[in-house]
Enzyme design. Sequence first.
Site, short mmCIF file in Angstrom:
data_model
loop_
_atom_site.label_atom_id
_atom_site.label_comp_id
_atom_site.label_asym_id
_atom_site.label_seq_id
_atom_site.Cartn_x
_atom_site.Cartn_y
_atom_site.Cartn_z
N VAL A 62 0.87 -1.18 0.00
CA VAL A 62 0.00 0.00 0.00
C VAL A 62 0.90 1.22 0.00
O VAL A 62 1.92 1.25 0.71
CB VAL A 62 -0.91 0.02 1.25
CG1 VAL A 62 -1.81 1.26 1.24
CG2 VAL A 62 -1.76 -1.25 1.32
N CYS A 63 0.54 2.23 -0.83
CA CYS A 63 1.23 3.52 -0.78
C CYS A 63 2.72 3.31 -1.06
O CYS A 63 3.09 2.52 -1.94
CB CYS A 63 0.93 4.13 0.60
SG CYS A 63 1.18 5.88 0.79
N THR A 64 3.58 3.96 -0.31
CA THR A 64 5.02 3.84 -0.57
C THR A 64 5.61 2.51 -0.11
O THR A 64 6.83 2.31 -0.21
CB THR A 64 5.78 5.01 0.10
OG1 THR A 64 5.41 5.08 1.48
CG2 THR A 64 5.44 6.33 -0.58
N GLY A 65 4.77 1.60 0.35
CA GLY A 65 5.24 0.23 0.58
C GLY A 65 5.80 -0.38 -0.69
O GLY A 65 6.71 -1.22 -0.65
#
Lengths: 217, 217
Positions: A116-119
Site C-alpha cells: 500500500v502507498c510507498t510500501g
Amino acid sequence: MAESTPLRVGIALFPGFQALDAFGPLDCLNVLSTTHPLTLSVLSSTLDPVTSKTSMTSPHAIGQQIVPTHTFATAPPLDVLLVPGGVGTRESSPAVLDTIAFIQKTYPSLKYLITVCTGSGLAALAGVLDGRKATSNKMVFHEMKALRPQVDWVPRARWVTDGNIWTASGVTAGIDLTLAWVAEVYGKDRATAIANEIEHTPHSDASHDPFADLYGL
Amino acid sequence: MAESTPLRVGIALFPGFQALDAFGPLDCLNVLSTTHPLTLSVLSSTLDPVTSKTSMTSPHAIGQQIVPTHTFATAPPLDVLLVPGGVGTRESSPAVLDTIAFIQKTYPSLKYLITVCTGSGLAALAGVLDGRKATSNKMVFHEMKALRPQVDWVPRARWVTDGNIWTASGVTAGIDLTLAWVAEVYGKDRATAIANEIEHTPHSDASHDPFADLYGL
C-alpha cells in the site's frame, strides 16, 4: 480455497508506517477471518511496540503503537505479505532495511505480495518489482520512479496487479485493493459482504484515479 | 483555533474494538498533527495492549494489539474524546463498562465527543445522547435503538452532528466524519489537504447513506 487451510498472512511494520495503510487492509482481513480461517503475524525487527509516529515529520506529530507477534528472524512461513507505506519508508531505520531484506527473502515462497502507498518503494528496493507493473502514492510518485527505474511504474491506477503482486496507490486505496483481492481469492460475494459490513462503497475499477490528475501525472 | 494550543485528543479502547473505526479517524489526526499541534492519549482500563480481536466472533478471528498511553483513571484532561465501535461493545468487558463511565464523567468538560459505528451505543448507555440526534452502524441499527430509545436515532446518515456530539455510521464513515470535523475546526483547506494526502474522495454530504437502503431502514 479450502476452508480448512488457514491462509498465513504477515504484515511488516517499521517506525513511521502510515497507520491507515496497515489498518485499512487489516480490518478487511479481520472481518474476513470471522468466516475464513487466517493467521496473522505482525512482524518487525524486535518485539517492541512499533510506532506510526516518525521523527521526519513535525515534532508535534502523534502516532499509535502496535505490538508485533514475531520478529523478521522468527517469522513463520507466510502465504501473504502485506507492506504498508508511510513517511518511515524514507528513513533507513533498521526495521525498514529489515523489511526490504525480508521481502527479498520471502517473496519466492509467497502466494501474494501486497503493498500500500510507498510500501511499493520497499518492494522495489527489494528488487522484486523489476520488470513488473506497479503503482504507489501519487503525491510522491516521481520519488518512487527515481528509487527504482527498472519497475514499470503505472501513474494512473487505484491499484495494479502483476502476477501475484498487488500494489495500491496511496493510503485508502489499500482498502479497495484488499476488497478486490478478497473478491479474487474468496469470491465476489464475500468481498461485497465485507464492504457492506464496513459501510464502504469500493472503487471496483482499478484504473479509477482522480489523484493522478490532482498531482499532474 | 490558535496554532499554539494543542488540542488534547483521547481515544477509548476495549477488547474487540473495530480496528478501522479507530484508525480511520486516528490516521486523519496523525496527518493533521504534522501541521497543527495535537496530543493523543490512548486510554483503556489498564496499560496492557488492547486487542481488536473479540471472543464473540469466530475462534479463528484475528486482531491487532494497541498499546495504551494512560488508563481511564490516569487520563489527562481532554478536549476531544473518540469512541470506536466493534463487536466488543456488546460484551460487558471491564474496558467497555469503564468506557461508558468515562464518557459520562468527561463529557461535561469536552469540546467534542466523536463516536464511530456502535461507539454511539456506548455514548447512548452513558446517557449523553438522550434527546439528541445520533446515528450508528446500519447493520445493527435496530439493536442500537433498542439499547436507548431516549436517543433521537437518525437512520439515514453518513454522520450526524448535534451540538458538540458527532456520531458516524459504520466503520469507514468515521473517515468522512473526521474530515468534516477537521473542515469545521481547522478549515476546509486543511480537510481537503488531508483527504488528498490519504487519497480519499470523501462523502461530504452527511445525509449520503446507501447502507440505510441496503439494510432496509
